[in-house]
Motif scaffolding. Sequence first.
Motif, PDB file in Angstrom:
ATOM      1  N   ARG A  31      -1.562  42.235 -15.612  1.00  0.00           N
ATOM      2  CA  ARG A  31      -0.310  42.501 -16.322  1.00  0.00           C
ATOM      3  C   ARG A  31      -0.397  42.085 -17.773  1.00  0.00           C
ATOM      4  NH1 ARG A  31       4.759  40.517 -12.769  1.00  0.00           N
ATOM      5  NH2 ARG A  31       4.227  41.690 -10.924  1.00  0.00           N
ATOM      6  N   ILE A  34      -2.492  44.631 -19.538  1.00  0.00           N
ATOM      7  CA  ILE A  34      -1.723  45.868 -19.711  1.00  0.00           C
ATOM      8  C   ILE A  34      -0.718  45.704 -20.835  1.00  0.00           C
ATOM      9  CG2 ILE A  34       0.028  47.371 -18.639  1.00  0.00           C
ATOM     10  CD1 ILE A  34      -1.503  47.023 -15.991  1.00  0.00           C
ATOM     11  N   SER A  35      -0.062  44.554 -20.861  1.00  0.00           N
ATOM     12  CA  SER A  35       0.915  44.286 -21.918  1.00  0.00           C
ATOM     13  C   SER A  35       0.236  44.275 -23.281  1.00  0.00           C
ATOM     14  CB  SER A  35       1.609  42.957 -21.644  1.00  0.00           C
ATOM     15  OG  SER A  35       2.472  42.629 -22.692  1.00  0.00           O
ATOM     16  N   SER A  38      -0.709  47.813 -24.230  1.00  0.00           N
ATOM     17  CA  SER A  38       0.473  48.570 -24.667  1.00  0.00           C
ATOM     18  C   SER A  38       0.865  48.181 -26.080  1.00  0.00           C
ATOM     19  CB  SER A  38       1.651  48.321 -23.728  1.00  0.00           C
ATOM     20  OG  SER A  38       1.388  48.833 -22.450  1.00  0.00           O
ATOM     21  N   GLN A  39       0.823  46.890 -26.362  1.00  0.00           N
ATOM     22  CA  GLN A  39       1.142  46.436 -27.719  1.00  0.00           C
ATOM     23  C   GLN A  39       0.107  46.963 -28.718  1.00  0.00           C
ATOM     24  OE1 GLN A  39       1.333  42.168 -27.392  1.00  0.00           O
ATOM     25  NE2 GLN A  39       3.446  42.176 -26.617  1.00  0.00           N
ATOM     26  N   LYS A  41      -1.699  49.632 -28.369  1.00  0.00           N
ATOM     27  CA  LYS A  41      -1.488  51.073 -28.493  1.00  0.00           C
ATOM     28  C   LYS A  41      -0.316  51.356 -29.421  1.00  0.00           C
ATOM     29  CE  LYS A  41      -0.614  55.206 -25.743  1.00  0.00           C
ATOM     30  NZ  LYS A  41      -0.350  55.726 -24.403  1.00  0.00           N
ATOM     31  N   SER A  42       0.765  50.640 -29.283  1.00  0.00           N
ATOM     32  CA  SER A  42       1.926  50.801 -30.165  1.00  0.00           C
ATOM     33  C   SER A  42       1.555  50.491 -31.610  1.00  0.00           C
ATOM     34  CB  SER A  42       3.074  49.898 -29.727  1.00  0.00           C
ATOM     35  OG  SER A  42       3.533  50.243 -28.465  1.00  0.00           O
TER      36      SER A  42
END
Length: 162
Positions: A31, A34-35, A38-39, A41-42
């Motif tokens: 997790r 993944i977090s 995602s950050q 990627k953003s």
Amino acid sequence: MSIDSNPTIDKNKSSLEERLMHLEEAHKITRSQISRLSQAKSEVLRLKIQVEKSAASLAKGYDIQDPQVEITKLGKLIKKKDEEYQTIQKQIVNITKQAQKDSDLFRKQVEEVQDKIKLLEREKVRLLRGSRDNFLKGILVGLVFSIFMVALAMAAKHVLYF
């Protein structure tokens, strides 16, 4: 003996608990990863957009302006192009009308010339017929005059010999 005190069950239970804790820890790590992904990627997407805006800004030679200002500029440009289109459209209509007038005038002049040619042809034929008729009349008068002179000469010869 109770079920809880069985060493095999306790061993299996503790083994399952360890595996469960290990899975929970791995799940937390996953997790977390993944977090972070995602950050990241953003952040990459934000940076990509910022780079595109900067590139567009550099290409235009000025800083990025308010989108409303850009919309207003585009609106003015569209209005200007529409006015140019309307002006050109009016010119095309005027040119088309003038071309139609010129074409009609030309057709009229061509018809007048054709009528004059026909009239001249008729006049030519009339003159040729008239010239031929006058020529024939001249020959006929000359022939009659000659016959008259011959007759007069013969009459004079008869009168002189008798």
